[in-house]
Design an enzyme around this catalytic site. Structure first.
Site, mmCIF file in Angstrom:
data_model
loop_
_atom_site.group_PDB
_atom_site.id
_atom_site.type_symbol
_atom_site.label_atom_id
_atom_site.label_comp_id
_atom_site.label_asym_id
_atom_site.label_seq_id
_atom_site.Cartn_x
_atom_site.Cartn_y
_atom_site.Cartn_z
ATOM 1 N N SER A 81 -2.529 1.287 -3.086
ATOM 2 C CA SER A 81 -3.456 1.243 -1.946
ATOM 3 C C SER A 81 -4.872 1.639 -2.337
ATOM 4 O O SER A 81 -5.774 1.599 -1.507
ATOM 5 C CB SER A 81 -2.995 2.217 -0.866
ATOM 6 O OG SER A 81 -1.750 1.854 -0.348
ATOM 7 N N THR A 117 -4.089 11.320 -5.103
ATOM 8 C CA THR A 117 -5.363 10.709 -5.493
ATOM 9 C C THR A 117 -6.637 11.490 -5.168
ATOM 10 O O THR A 117 -6.655 12.407 -4.366
ATOM 11 C CB THR A 117 -5.554 9.262 -4.963
ATOM 12 O OG1 THR A 117 -5.710 9.273 -3.564
ATOM 13 C CG2 THR A 117 -4.471 8.370 -5.396
ATOM 14 N N GLY A 152 -5.483 9.300 -0.482
ATOM 15 C CA GLY A 152 -4.523 9.579 0.581
ATOM 16 C C GLY A 152 -3.508 8.466 0.757
ATOM 17 O O GLY A 152 -3.048 8.205 1.872
#
Ligand SMILES: *[C@@H]1O[C@H](CO)[C@@H](O)[C@H](O)[C@H]1NC(C)=O
Ligand SMILES: *[C@@H]1O[C@H](CO)[C@@H](O)[C@H](O)[C@H]1NC(C)=O
Ligand SMILES: *[C@@H]1O[C@H](CO)[C@@H](O)[C@H](O)[C@H]1NC(C)=O
Length: 624
Positions: free
Chosen positions: A480, A409, A500
């Protein structure tokens, strides 16, 4: 603001939507930009970000290139060239969303290990004039012939190779956001990225390191090899990287719109490459891809309103739950220092335990978990389970399902002159996605299927996989990614997000607390050493690393000793997650020379914008 015309321009090709702000002027300025940066003449060593920084960031009040200040608009990406591309679009009169499209495309070209049009993204947009906040879910979906047990006989295929690919959503989502907010032509947003891919761009250390680290993956795939190891030699930091096929794909999409990808030549070539490599993607999958646009998920906590993504992101809910728990301590002082860090870690462990109940709301009912994770009374129950004198083994947190370990990402934040705000996290999952670059389109395939849970998976934590996150055709995997826009008293206070994988939520919450609660200045808030936890293994990871520009980031001995005394096991890591942050201040404490402004546009007060890119990835923000 300049005129927004809707003239049909021959330069726009047959792409039907045309919004043009003095097209001729824009082309002229673009040429000027490319000339300055050495791109128009294909100069080998693109010194783009040094030169443009001098030009555009002349007003910067700071010595440190990782921070910039402006009254008129800022972009904080994890690559200075892409921050400049975004700012260039703002200067043409573009909306923050125009800048976001151009920045996302740029990041996809120069950070191809982390993002690109072969992947997916989340975008939160808050409009200053209407106060409307929308969530654009452009996450990948499982292909139509995917199934719950498709990796049963070959678990490795879930994250490596063409079967690991979800249906890409990024382009469709960028286009949807642009249709609603964009003021510049779709076509011009692509030009800098086309030039970078075609004329070559310098491999910066972060990409250089990843190329080296993933040598095996690159050498095993003909497409990746051609771009990152031309003539058999692996590219290194400082080399020039070319992706001419990607430039051609971007050119076609610039001219013909996203249909070129979702229902046209680029898509057909991509599908052919994927199927030749053994994948299951079809044209039907591409044609059926739907961006999901909803209201942003709004959470009130600690006197702020957070605007973020609803599930399948676990980010907004995760941050909300942690902050609600910490809020029970009643003061900023109580969550400061070593004890504050222990309390934060405990709150994070409880959050990870519950978040694996989440999944794609179009497929599973997550109402109960959404209300728990945002509920102050639920936070109070958890708060009673946190002890200041000790941490607990994983069972204590009643985790039922094994954790999703997502990856990769890239995150960027943008605020424009009117204070429209955009927060975007984009990904191809693992570095270089599934390790396949489609040779005829130059596109790196994501391996987002790995973000699903599967029934037969054996996980290091020995917990069963989470059923809410099992594969179904058309479903989006849990994530996430945590792009946020932050309001205070209905005014824009900041934009934040990170990259991350599983470290994103801990990183974003620490940067938020550092600045908005503890009052650290924006750069210190981002630079400060961070800690991470995954619940299982029962270990606190702490940063101790010297980053690319030579700066050392290390958790203090005092904090480490305190945590050990509470029973935490500690493990040293290098760079954790990467965070970008923009804040708007109405006090103007950093710019003593300028007279105080009390400007007003629409409903938005206009303060000073400060943008920070994380030194961990050596990013550079840019301002007008
Ligand atoms: C979802 O679950 C909640 C309770 O957890 C329930 O009230 C609601 O009716 C359910 N919705 C659907 C569509 O089943
Ligand atoms: C922590 O404190 C609680 C009471 O507040 C006590 O019951 C418990 O034994 C203590 N645990 C440790 C490890 O000291
Ligand atoms: C941090 O890293 C340095 C070397 O860069 C090392 O000397 C030191 O012992 C490390 N400290 C901890 C606590 O890991």
């Amino acid at each position: 603001m300049e005129n927004v015309g809707s003239t049909e321009s021959p330069l726009l090709g047959n792409h039907k939507k045309s919004k043009v702000i003095s097209w001729g002027k824009a082309v002229f300025s673009l040429l000027a930009l490319l000339t300055i940066t050495g791109l128009a003449f294909g100069s080998r060593k693109t010194s783009w970000f040094v030169t443009t920084e001098q030009r555009f960031n002349g007003k910067a009040q700071f010595d440190n290139p990782e921070i910039v200040e402006s009254d008129r608009g800022v972009v904080a990406a994890d690559d200075g060239r892409c921050s400049n591309v975004g700012v260039f679009m703002l200067r043409q009169g573009g909306h923050a969303v125009d800048a976001a499209v151009a920045t996302a495309l740029c990041v996809g070209v120069v950070n191809p290990m982390a993002s690109g049009i072969g992947g997916g993204a989340f975008m939160v947009v808050r409009s200053a004039s209407t106060s409307e906040a929308l969530a654009f879910d452009m996450r990948e979906t499982a292909p139509s012939s995917a199934s719950e047990n498709m990796y049963k006989n070959d678990p490795g295929a879930k994250n490596l190779g063409p079967l690991s690919m979800g249906v890409p959503g990024e382009l469709a989502g960028l286009h949807e956001a642009w249709k609603k907010y964009g003021r510049l032509s779709w076509r011009i947003l692509f030009q800098p990225s086309i030039q970078l891919a075609k004329n070559g761009f310098e491999v910066l250390p972060y990409l250089g390191n990843d190329i080296l680290k993933h040598e095996e993956k690159i050498k095993a795939d003909p497409g990746l090899r051609e771009v990152f190891a031309p003539n058999g030699r692996l590219l290194q930091t400082g080399d020039i990287c070319y992706n001419v096929k990607l430039a051609d794909s971007l050119q076609a999409i610039a001219e013909h719109g996203p249909q070129a990808f979702y229902n046209g030549m680029v898509g057909e070539k991509l599908v052919r490459d994927v199927r030749e490599a053994g994948g299951i993607l079809t044209m039907e999958d591409l044609r059926n891809y739907k961006v999901k646009v909803t209201d942003a998920l709004a959470v009130d906590v600690m006197g702020f309103e957070l605007l973020g993504m609803p599930p399948p992101s676990s980010g907004t809910l995760g941050i909300a739950m942690i902050l609600n728990i910490l809020n029970k301590y009643g003061s900023a002082n109580a969550i400061k220092g070593s004890l504050g860090l222990h309390r934060l870690i405990e709150a994070m462990k409880h959050m990870f335990a519950i978040r694996m109940n989440l999944g794609d709301p179009a497929f599973v009912n997550v109402t109960k978990y959404m209300s728990d994770m945002t509920s102050p009374s639920f936070a109070e129950e958890i708060w009673h389970k946190i002890y200041d004198n000790t941490t607990f083994p994983p069972e204590y947190y009643l985790s039922r399902w094994s954790q999703l370990q997502d990856h990769g990402t890239s995150h960027f934040c943008i605020v424009d002159a009117e204070r429209n705000a955009v927060s975007v996290t984009t990904t191809v999952n693992y570095p270089f996605g599934g390790g396949v670059l489609s040779p005829s389109t130059g596109i790196v395939l994501n391996d987002e299927m790995d973000d699903f849970s599967t029934p037969t998976e054996v996980s290091p934590d020995n917990l069963p996989p989470a059923p809410a996150n099992f594969i179904q055709p058309g479903k989006r995997p849990l994530s996430s990614m945590t792009p946020l826009v932050i309001l205070k008293d209905d005014q824009l206070a900041g934009v934040i997000g990170g990259s991350g994988g599983m470290k994103i939520i801990p990183a974003v919450v620490q940067v938020f607390l550092n600045h908005f609660v503890q009052g650290m200045d924006p750069l210190t808030a981002v630079q400060s050493p961070r800690v991470y936890h995954e619940l299982i293994p029962n270990v606190v990871s702490y940063e101790n690393v010297t980053v690319i520009d030579g700066e050392h980031i290390e958790l203090s001995q005092e904090k480490m000793a305190f945590l050990e005394e509470k029973g935490h096991q500690l493990k040293r890591i290098g760079i954790g997650a990467i965070c970008q942050l923009i804040v708007q201040t109405f006090e103007n404490p950093v710019d003593l020379g300028r007279k105080t402004r009390k400007n007003h546009i629409g409903n938005a007060n206009i303060g000073t914008l400060i943008a920070v890119s994380d030194p961990r990835k050596d990013g550079r923000p840019a301002g007008i």
